[in-house]
Structure formats: C-alpha cells, structure tokens
Design a protein around this motif. Sequence first.
Motif, PDB file in Angstrom:
ATOM      1  N   SER A  29       0.817  -1.211   0.000  1.00  0.00           N
ATOM      2  CA  SER A  29       0.000   0.000   0.000  1.00  0.00           C
ATOM      3  C   SER A  29       0.858   1.272   0.000  1.00  0.00           C
ATOM      4  O   SER A  29       0.384   2.325  -0.419  1.00  0.00           O
ATOM      5  N   ASP A  30       2.103   1.156   0.428  1.00  0.00           N
ATOM      6  CA  ASP A  30       3.002   2.313   0.435  1.00  0.00           C
ATOM      7  C   ASP A  30       3.418   2.739  -0.969  1.00  0.00           C
ATOM      8  O   ASP A  30       3.890   3.873  -1.145  1.00  0.00           O
ATOM      9  N   ILE A  31       3.295   1.857  -1.948  1.00  0.00           N
ATOM     10  CA  ILE A  31       3.797   2.174  -3.288  1.00  0.00           C
ATOM     11  C   ILE A  31       2.716   2.146  -4.375  1.00  0.00           C
ATOM     12  O   ILE A  31       3.018   2.386  -5.543  1.00  0.00           O
ATOM     13  N   TYR A  32       1.476   1.880  -4.017  1.00  0.00           N
ATOM     14  CA  TYR A  32       0.415   1.815  -5.024  1.00  0.00           C
ATOM     15  C   TYR A  32       0.331   3.094  -5.860  1.00  0.00           C
ATOM     16  O   TYR A  32       0.235   3.026  -7.085  1.00  0.00           O
ATOM     17  N   ALA A  33       0.320   4.240  -5.222  1.00  0.00           N
ATOM     18  CA  ALA A  33       0.146   5.501  -5.953  1.00  0.00           C
ATOM     19  C   ALA A  33       1.229   5.669  -7.010  1.00  0.00           C
ATOM     20  O   ALA A  33       0.944   6.058  -8.146  1.00  0.00           O
ATOM     21  N   HIS A  34       2.465   5.364  -6.644  1.00  0.00           N
ATOM     22  CA  HIS A  34       3.579   5.494  -7.586  1.00  0.00           C
ATOM     23  C   HIS A  34       3.421   4.512  -8.750  1.00  0.00           C
ATOM     24  O   HIS A  34       3.672   4.869  -9.907  1.00  0.00           O
ATOM     25  N   GLU A  37       0.566   5.785 -10.967  1.00  0.00           N
ATOM     26  CA  GLU A  37       1.038   6.964 -11.701  1.00  0.00           C
ATOM     27  C   GLU A  37       1.975   6.559 -12.838  1.00  0.00           C
ATOM     28  O   GLU A  37       1.928   7.140 -13.926  1.00  0.00           O
ATOM     29  N   GLY A  38       2.811   5.552 -12.601  1.00  0.00           N
ATOM     30  CA  GLY A  38       3.738   5.069 -13.619  1.00  0.00           C
ATOM     31  C   GLY A  38       3.117   4.103 -14.602  1.00  0.00           C
ATOM     32  O   GLY A  38       3.802   3.543 -15.459  1.00  0.00           O
ATOM     33  N   LYS A  39       1.816   3.889 -14.491  1.00  0.00           N
ATOM     34  CA  LYS A  39       1.055   3.009 -15.381  1.00  0.00           C
ATOM     35  C   LYS A  39       1.532   1.552 -15.335  1.00  0.00           C
ATOM     36  O   LYS A  39       1.440   0.818 -16.313  1.00  0.00           O
ATOM     37  N   VAL A  40       2.038   1.157 -14.161  1.00  0.00           N
ATOM     38  CA  VAL A  40       2.413  -0.232 -13.931  1.00  0.00           C
ATOM     39  C   VAL A  40       1.205  -1.007 -13.425  1.00  0.00           C
ATOM     40  O   VAL A  40       1.015  -2.164 -13.775  1.00  0.00           O
ATOM     41  N   LEU A  41       0.382  -0.358 -12.599  1.00  0.00           N
ATOM     42  CA  LEU A  41      -0.841  -0.968 -12.068  1.00  0.00           C
ATOM     43  C   LEU A  41      -2.034  -0.082 -12.371  1.00  0.00           C
ATOM     44  O   LEU A  41      -1.893   1.134 -12.542  1.00  0.00           O
ATOM     45  N   THR A  42      -3.200  -0.704 -12.382  1.00  0.00           N
ATOM     46  CA  THR A  42      -4.470   0.025 -12.464  1.00  0.00           C
ATOM     47  C   THR A  42      -5.150  -0.088 -11.100  1.00  0.00           C
ATOM     48  O   THR A  42      -4.722  -0.875 -10.241  1.00  0.00           O
ATOM     49  N   ALA A  43      -6.218   0.634 -10.932  1.00  0.00           N
ATOM     50  CA  ALA A  43      -6.995   0.523  -9.695  1.00  0.00           C
ATOM     51  C   ALA A  43      -7.524  -0.902  -9.535  1.00  0.00           C
ATOM     52  O   ALA A  43      -7.590  -1.422  -8.417  1.00  0.00           O
ATOM     53  N   ASP A  44      -7.889  -1.541 -10.637  1.00  0.00           N
ATOM     54  CA  ASP A  44      -8.345  -2.936 -10.573  1.00  0.00           C
ATOM     55  C   ASP A  44      -7.230  -3.863 -10.097  1.00  0.00           C
ATOM     56  O   ASP A  44      -7.476  -4.800  -9.342  1.00  0.00           O
ATOM     57  N   ASP A  45      -6.006  -3.601 -10.546  1.00  0.00           N
ATOM     58  CA  ASP A  45      -4.870  -4.404 -10.095  1.00  0.00           C
ATOM     59  C   ASP A  45      -4.670  -4.261  -8.589  1.00  0.00           C
ATOM     60  O   ASP A  45      -4.405  -5.240  -7.897  1.00  0.00           O
ATOM     61  N   PHE A  77       8.986   0.417 -10.197  1.00  0.00           N
ATOM     62  CA  PHE A  77       8.897  -0.249  -8.900  1.00  0.00           C
ATOM     63  C   PHE A  77      10.074   0.155  -8.015  1.00  0.00           C
ATOM     64  O   PHE A  77       9.884   0.508  -6.836  1.00  0.00           O
ATOM     65  N   ALA A  78      11.277   0.108  -8.551  1.00  0.00           N
ATOM     66  CA  ALA A  78      12.482   0.459  -7.767  1.00  0.00           C
ATOM     67  C   ALA A  78      12.408   1.910  -7.289  1.00  0.00           C
ATOM     68  O   ALA A  78      12.749   2.214  -6.147  1.00  0.00           O
ATOM     69  N   ALA A  79      11.942   2.801  -8.148  1.00  0.00           N
ATOM     70  CA  ALA A  79      11.801   4.205  -7.748  1.00  0.00           C
ATOM     71  C   ALA A  79      10.745   4.374  -6.650  1.00  0.00           C
ATOM     72  O   ALA A  79      10.900   5.199  -5.761  1.00  0.00           O
ATOM     73  N   ALA A  80       9.720   3.538  -6.699  1.00  0.00           N
ATOM     74  CA  ALA A  80       8.651   3.610  -5.695  1.00  0.00           C
ATOM     75  C   ALA A  80       9.168   3.175  -4.312  1.00  0.00           C
ATOM     76  O   ALA A  80       8.675   3.659  -3.288  1.00  0.00           O
ATOM     77  N   LEU A  81      10.133   2.272  -4.307  1.00  0.00           N
ATOM     78  CA  LEU A  81      10.689   1.811  -3.024  1.00  0.00           C
ATOM     79  C   LEU A  81      11.444   2.921  -2.346  1.00  0.00           C
ATOM     80  O   LEU A  81      11.510   3.012  -1.160  1.00  0.00           O
TER      81      LEU A  81
END
Length: 81
Positions: A29-34, A37-45, A77-81
């Motif tokens: 949950s700490d990285i969902y927004a990133h 925003e980076g189009k790696v995940l959708t809200a459904d994901d 993902f790495a940037a989100a960490l």
Amino acid sequence: VLLIYSMENSHRQLLNDHLVVLATDLDPSDIYAHLIEGKVLTADDVELVNAQVTRREKVLKLMFMLPRRGPHAFEIFAAAL
C-alpha cells in the motif's frame, strides 16, 4: 493502457533474488500511488492485490504481476521503493 509484455530477465531475477526481503519488509500500500502513476498498475490491479488476506500474500501477488507489466515496470517499482 498497460503494456502486457515481459520485463528484462535481469530485472526479473533481481525481484526473485530479493523476494524473501520484499515479502518480509514491503507494505504494498506504500507504493500503489507510484505504480498507478507510472502506469504499472491500475486501480483494478490494486483491488486484486488487496484481495489477498495477509500483507505477505499481497507482496507475493504484486511480485507475480510486476514481471508482466512491461520493460519499465522494474524501474518504476524500484523508484517507488
């Protein structure tokens, strides 16, 4: 539009090599927004990940999804960490 093709093998291997640490320490949950925003995940994901019962299961679901999210998913993902 999400890109449904694979990340580089070296990046996939890094995720596998660090899976135990990620499963122990990461709170997705700490990285969902990133990741959204980076189009790696959708809200459904995010819903699919959150449907998992434990935090560890959520991490494992996310780690299963990431390699299928295109060649830039690892960097985002790495940037989100």
